[in-house]
Design an enzyme around this catalytic site. Structure first.
Site, PDB file in Angstrom:
ATOM      1  CG  ASP A 374      46.689  33.601  -2.649  1.00  0.00           C
ATOM      2  OD1 ASP A 374      47.719  33.267  -3.269  1.00  0.00           O
ATOM      3  OD2 ASP A 374      46.398  34.780  -2.411  1.00  0.00           O
ATOM      4  CG  ASP A 642      41.933  36.499   1.827  1.00  0.00           C
ATOM      5  OD1 ASP A 642      42.362  36.586   0.659  1.00  0.00           O
ATOM      6  OD2 ASP A 642      42.646  36.702   2.828  1.00  0.00           O
ATOM      7  CG  ASP A 646      41.021  34.804  -3.958  1.00  0.00           C
ATOM      8  OD1 ASP A 646      41.792  34.423  -4.857  1.00  0.00           O
ATOM      9  OD2 ASP A 646      41.408  35.250  -2.867  1.00  0.00           O
ATOM     10  CG  ASN A 710      12.854  -7.040   6.735  1.00  0.00           C
ATOM     11  OD1 ASN A 710      13.478  -7.936   7.293  1.00  0.00           O
ATOM     12  ND2 ASN A 710      12.656  -5.853   7.301  1.00  0.00           N
TER      13      ASN A 710
END
Length: 899
Positions: A374, A642, A646, A710
């Site tokens: 926002d 917040d 949202d 290895n």
């Protein structure tokens, strides 16, 4: 069912505001059977209970509980916590740390070793399992403790009415939700989560989103007095609110009737213990990498068995050797490395004012390449100032300020910074005069559908004044007249044009415009509703300034340099949004509004979202839709918000980011909580997330390439040597020492270029890495074979101990040095140095490897002292190995990059 599953359940259920939750797919939420019969009957009884009986039933009263009553209720009912949230006992936690694919695989290999009477191999394998399990146990215990402490910093609170002294003084207090007890009176407003099961006692336009429990896509209205003639299902009762649902709009006071495990949500949590959550991106990545390494081991170990059995003729010895190779190929330290790295990352982030609610979110934090946020409080200072108050012609008007103050002062719903700015603009003398002359009659709370709110006040007994303020277009929809000076004229097309000119001019100045309207009504009894918001008179506007933060422009540049694209998703005007973006150096380009989005299908909007920087006049569902489509386009999307509007987007994003001061629903929906609402803090958190991921990736790269090399060396040696190139015992010890050297990787430094771009799991890249770097060690292993064969004449079975000792030392040192070679794309030790814990651990392991052939344990381990002439050759081989690895790093980086 683990504690983590329940925490995820609790986190997820309340925020499915539109779609029905999968946990409820198998049963209809509208059947009374979804709730245990006893609990259903109790809820229905409370729902229909008169208010006088309600106080008596819960030993409460309208003034709230006192300390003694709270203590008694807590002794009877306990804390308001879901029982399954209780910490896992240590033995359960230890079992969970042991129960990973690598440890289970090693345990099977240990059982096979024991059945072959190879007790030493059995002991070494079990020691490796024990080290891995215990380290993981300790790290997870520490990380859990740290995470609990961090989450306590951002725990949700409830507003409750309590008696605070012996004189009976009552006060509304904010307390942690887990402190609530049955009988408490709580206050609800838009954005709050329902903290327990409640019976409504007062309500004003209260709408609850309870899709998480019932699957209803739309909010439902609740009231203090039931309007239902007959109630059969408590979930459909209009006087009950249930834990985990959310207040969308309106205000209310309600009594707590059940807490913790006695709530409907608590009962549900106890009944879904067999449900498994879908793994997130991080867990899927770890799983893919783990299975890649396990498949590699399952293929190579039988190949080693066949080659050695065929060439040596001793199938029993070949089987033991293949078993040891399988152990060596198992990255048993991966769970511990992952856990400790994430835990360390979370603690470091907390020091930067970033609280990680879920450790797995750190990887998504580092992988994020699009940040949607926002405008208010992120680009701007979140310090709203009432800049001007004008009539419809743009002239300063004290009447408009007076109306706005009455509206902000008497509203009790969703408080915001605009109301605070209005209240601060009026001095104390004027405010006191207003309160003396006016009293509140009613209010119509704000919601995001109307985007306005109203209060009804009275100065005289025979008249009421309705004052409404809100977004301009939504206000114009309910206005039929305009105040011009002392005259009231009908709203015409010409006036609409003039209104647009005045408000657009204010928007171009970067001001946020809120319209104010009013109308007088004949005094009446009863409640006011949305229907009364009609035929209003537009009085004027209040315009607010939210100045850009000084840190915003540098933060946007830093995010851009870090490979993160910032997109602005705001409900504000497109003119205001564009003005603010220009001031902070963000090229807004063509601003897309919510009305245009409504007419686009998903494909068209996805294409538009890729290139658009600023979206304005958005609804909550617009934000959620944009975030979802960006994710479907292959991006890792973060959303920062917040507010209650949202919440859908926070849930839709790969990583939800909120702030400590956010509404309950936003904080619960988020994965990351910022203690300071700043893009600078966010950028620092992203960098730390990438650093954490880079350290995890180091171990996986080191293990994969080392193991591949290895095995390649073993295959070559097995095909040509008349004896085993290394005993199973040697392979086990070498692997054990190598694993110990990896313990310090979570504490390692990370090069700057490794954190400049988003990082993601890429199993294909890991495969390429193995193919490029694994054979390098094999080249120098083969040179070591040639050295021992031709120079030191260890070419017959009688000299195999010397051969095996030489390769044991070279193999261990090269494996340990690869830690420093692969941890950076730069020149190790000169351009990039490892952190001191990693330096110390690798040095200790190398010293042990050099000491073992000369130690008193040598004969027991079937090793022998190496001639001093071996060591100049060893130095040359290791130097060549490092030089060739550095050369290949340059080629690999130029072709594929270095993640």
């Amino acid at each position: 069912m683990t504690r983590r599953l329940f925490s995820q359940l609790i986190r997820r259920l309340p925020h499915r505001l539109v779609a029905r939750d999968p946990l409820l797919d198998t049963r209809s939420a509208h059947q009374a059977g979804t709730m245990p019969p006893g609990l259903a009957e109790q809820c229905l009884k409370v729902a229909q209970m008169p208010e006088s009986e309600l106080w008596q039933a819960f030993n409460s009263h309208p003034e709230g509980l006192n300390a003694e009553a709270v203590a008694q209720a807590r002794a009877q009912y306990g804390f308001n916590r879901i029982p399954e949230e209780a910490p896992t006992p240590w033995w359960g936690h230890l079992w969970l740390c042991y129960r990973n694919p690598f440890n289970l695989l090693l345990t099977v290999l240990a059982i096979i070793s024991y059945s072959t009477e190879d007790l030493f191999a059995t002991g070494v394998i079990l020691l490796m399992v024990a080290i891995s399990t215990l380290l993981n146990f300790v790290q997870e215990a520490r990380s859990t403790k740290a995470a609990d402490a961090l989450k306590a910093m951002v725990s949700n609170k409830a507003t409750v009415l309590r008696t605070v002294d012996e004189l009976g003084t009552t006060r509304w207090c904010e307390i942690p939700c887990d402190q609530l007890v049955p009988g408490d009176i709580v206050k609800l407003s838009a954005g709050d989560m329902i903290p327990a099961d409640l019976r409504v006692v007062q309500a004003r336009d209260l709408f609850i989103a309870q899709a998480s429990l019932t699957g209803e896509s739309l909010p439902v209205e609740k009231a203090a007095h039931s309007r239902q003639a007959e109630q059969r299902n408590p979930l459909e009762s209009d006087t009950l609110c249930f834990m985990g649902t959310t207040v969308v709009s309106g205000t209310a006071q309600a009594m707590v009737i059940a807490t913790g495990g006695n709530t409907w949500f608590g009962q549900l949590a106890g009944r879904v213990t067999q449900q498994e959550n879908e793994p997130n991106a991080f867990q899927k990545g770890i799983s893919r990498v783990s299975m890649l390494l396990i498949r590699f081991m399952l293929v190579m170990a039988p190949v080693v068995l066949l080659i050695n059995g065929y060439t040596k003729g001793d199938w029993w010895e070949a089987a033991l050797f293949a078993l040891s190779v399988a152990v060596g190929l198992t990255p048993e330290m991966l769970p511990m490395i992952v856990t400790s790295t994430l835990a360390r990352g979370a603690v470091k982030l907390s020091r930067q004012k970033v609280i990680v609610k879920h450790l797995d979110a750190i990887q998504n934090f580092g992988a994020m390449d699009i940040l949607c946020t926002d405008k208010t409080g992120t680009l701007t200072q979140d310090r709203i100032i009432l800049e001007t108050h004008t009539d419809t012609a743009g002239e300063v008007s004290n009447r408009v300020l007076h109306l706005a103050w009455l509206n902000s002062h008497y509203q009790t719903g969703l408080k915001n910074l605009l109301d605070t700015a209005v209240l601060e603009r009026v001095d104390e003398f004027q405010a006191r005069a207003n309160v003396e002359h006016w009293h509140k009659v009613d209010e119509i709370p704000f919601d995001f559908e109307r985007r306005r709110m109203s209060v009804v006040v009275s100065e005289a007994p025979d008249a009421h004044l309705l004052i409404c303020k809100g977004a301009l277009q939504e206000m114009l929809d309910v206005c039929t007249h305009v105040r011009q000076g002392e005259e009231i004229v009908p709203l015409s097309e010409a006036l609409l044009v003039r209104i647009r000119q005045v408000t657009d001019d204010l928007n171009r100045q970067g001001l946020r415009v809120v319209a104010v309207a009013s109308k007088f009504l004949v005094a009446r009894e009863g409640d006011y509703s949305r229907a009364d918001e009609s035929d209003l008179i537009l009085d004027g506007y209040i315009a607010f300034l939210d100045p850009p933060k000084e840190s915003t422009a540098p933060a946007l540049k830093a995010l851009h340099a870090s490979g993160i694209t910032v997109k602005i998703l705001t409900g504000d005007s497109e003119l205001v949004a564009a003005k603010v973006c220009r001031e902070v150096g963000l090229d807004a380009g063509s601003v897309i509004t919510g009305s245009r989005i409504e007419n686009l299908d998903d494909m068209a909007l996805a294409e538009l979202a890729r290139h658009t920087v600023v979206f304005a006049r958005l609804t909550p569902l617009h934000k959620e839709r944009i975030v979802r489509l960006l994710r479907q386009g292959g991006h890792v999307v973060g959303f920062m918000g917040d507010g209650i509007n949202d919440a859908p987007a926070l849930r839709a994003a790969d990583i939800g980011i909120s702030v400590d001061g956010a509404v309950d629903i936003a904080r619960e929906a988020a994965d990351i909580i910022l203690l300071e609402k700043s893009l600078m803090v966010l950028e620092a958190g992203v960098i730390e997330g990438r650093r954490t991921f880079a350290n995890m990736l180091k171990y996986i790269k080191m293990t994969a390439s080392s193991n591949f090399g290895n095995v390649f060396s073993v295959l070559v040696a097995s095909a040509f040597l008349p004896f085993l190139p290394m005993l199973p015992l040697h392979l086990l010890i070498q692997n054990l020492l190598y694993d110990v050297s990896q313990v310090a990787i979570p504490f390692d430094n990370v090069d700057d270029e490794q954190i400049q771009k988003p990082q993601r799991w890429n199993p294909a890249d890991l495969g390429r890495f193995m193919v490029f770097f694994g054979p390098i060690s094999s080249i120098f292993d083969i040179l070591t074979f040639c050295l021992m064969w031709f120079v030191f004449h260890a070419s017959v079975p009688e000299a195999q101990t010397l051969f095996q000792s030489g390769w044991f030392v070279e193999g261990l040192l090269s494996q340990t040095l690869i830690v420093h070679m692969i941890r950076t794309r730069r020149v190790p030790f000169l351009q990039s140095r490892a952190a001191w814990p990693l330096m110390a651990m690798t040095l200790v392991v190398m010293c042990i490897g050099l000491w073992l052939p000369f130690s008193p344990l040598a004969s027991y381990l079937q090793l022998q002292a190496l001639p001093l002439s071996y060591f100049p050759w060893l130095v040359g081989i290791l130097a060549g190995y490092m030089a060739l690895t550095q050369l290949v790093k340059g080629v690999f980086t130029r072709r594929y990059g270095w993640q």
